[in-house]
Design an enzyme around this catalytic site. Sequence first.
Site, PDB file in Angstrom:
ATOM      1  N   ARG A   1     -64.721  13.284  84.793  1.00 29.72           N
ATOM      2  CA  ARG A   1     -64.829  14.510  84.010  1.00 29.72           C
ATOM      3  C   ARG A   1     -65.902  15.414  84.621  1.00 29.72           C
ATOM      4  O   ARG A   1     -67.010  14.957  84.913  1.00 29.72           O
ATOM      5  CB  ARG A   1     -65.197  14.174  82.555  1.00 29.72           C
ATOM      6  CG  ARG A   1     -65.753  15.321  81.713  1.00 29.72           C
ATOM      7  CD  ARG A   1     -64.672  16.367  81.388  1.00 29.72           C
ATOM      8  NE  ARG A   1     -65.259  17.491  80.667  1.00 29.72           N
ATOM      9  CZ  ARG A   1     -65.334  17.573  79.328  1.00 29.72           C
ATOM     10  NH1 ARG A   1     -64.870  16.588  78.590  1.00 29.72           N
ATOM     11  NH2 ARG A   1     -65.862  18.621  78.759  1.00 29.72           N
TER      12      ARG A   1
ATOM     13  N   ARG B   1     -59.774  19.498  82.383  1.00 31.90           N
ATOM     14  CA  ARG B   1     -60.542  18.269  82.556  1.00 31.90           C
ATOM     15  C   ARG B   1     -59.617  17.056  82.585  1.00 31.90           C
ATOM     16  O   ARG B   1     -58.555  17.056  81.943  1.00 31.90           O
ATOM     17  CB  ARG B   1     -61.622  18.099  81.491  1.00 31.90           C
ATOM     18  CG  ARG B   1     -61.233  17.968  80.053  1.00 31.90           C
ATOM     19  CD  ARG B   1     -60.780  19.252  79.357  1.00 31.90           C
ATOM     20  NE  ARG B   1     -61.680  20.376  79.513  1.00 31.90           N
ATOM     21  CZ  ARG B   1     -62.603  20.719  78.627  1.00 31.90           C
ATOM     22  NH1 ARG B   1     -62.757  20.019  77.530  1.00 31.90           N
ATOM     23  NH2 ARG B   1     -63.343  21.783  78.841  1.00 31.90           N
TER      24      ARG B   1
ATOM     25  N   ASP C   1     -61.157  14.263  77.886  1.00 27.03           N
ATOM     26  CA  ASP C   1     -62.060  14.597  76.781  1.00 27.03           C
ATOM     27  C   ASP C   1     -62.081  13.404  75.833  1.00 27.03           C
ATOM     28  O   ASP C   1     -61.013  12.893  75.448  1.00 27.03           O
ATOM     29  CB  ASP C   1     -61.524  15.795  75.988  1.00 27.03           C
ATOM     30  CG  ASP C   1     -62.261  17.079  76.267  1.00 27.03           C
ATOM     31  OD1 ASP C   1     -63.393  17.024  76.771  1.00 27.03           O
ATOM     32  OD2 ASP C   1     -61.703  18.143  75.976  1.00 27.03           O
TER      33      ASP C   1
ATOM     34  N   ASP D   1     -63.839  12.915  72.199  1.00 26.80           N
ATOM     35  CA  ASP D   1     -64.647  13.562  71.163  1.00 26.80           C
ATOM     36  C   ASP D   1     -64.672  12.725  69.895  1.00 26.80           C
ATOM     37  O   ASP D   1     -63.613  12.285  69.410  1.00 26.80           O
ATOM     38  CB  ASP D   1     -64.075  14.946  70.812  1.00 26.80           C
ATOM     39  CG  ASP D   1     -64.289  15.970  71.904  1.00 26.80           C
ATOM     40  OD1 ASP D   1     -65.317  15.873  72.605  1.00 26.80           O
ATOM     41  OD2 ASP D   1     -63.437  16.849  72.076  1.00 26.80           O
TER      42      ASP D   1
END
Length: 203
Positions: free
Chosen positions: A119, A128, A131, A133
């Site tokens: 990343r 990217r 991710d 999160d």
Amino acid sequence: MTAPFLKGPSDPTVQPVPASVVDKVDAADTTLSNPKRAVVALGSNLGNRLETLQGAIDALEDTPGVRIKAVSPVYETEPWGVEPGSQPAYFNAVVVLKTTLPPSSLLERAHAVEEAFHRVRDEHWGPRTLDVDIVSYADVISDDPQLTLPHPRAHERAFVLAPWHDLDPEAQLPGRGPVAGLLDSVTREGVAPRTDLELRLPE
């Protein structure tokens, strides 16, 4: 086939968790005593997107003190916040996990997994490879700038809400209410289920 994770001192996926934390969660890991429920969103729009998401799920499961409990269907999503057509589409998914890690250590692990998949953070809203999160952690509501809980934009993102709702129709976003109601209030334009694709729970 998932991306391999090399074991040893150079493994970027294990370095950020302090030894004291590892010792503590290892001691609790046999039973996951008093685990907390967390929801994590995954996204990728570079490389082999499906393989990357599966690799991230497997890497999270390999974390001491983390157990993946459920994996959502895959959604294909137009990139958020950029000119249409300027980036490849994302594959998105949501996982529910149980963990004895505190939120800060879970965040460190999330960042380590992202780094393992190369990343790069040189462009806001940029493409990217991965991710990871944290959407929510138990019922925690926090405005800590290092980790705001729940995720400050989760309530307005169909690419988070839709797979989460598929996974748990009764889900609640702390401080925001039922995911079903939040999903009804946002547009699903550009967010499409990929019923031909599947992510698996780690064995």
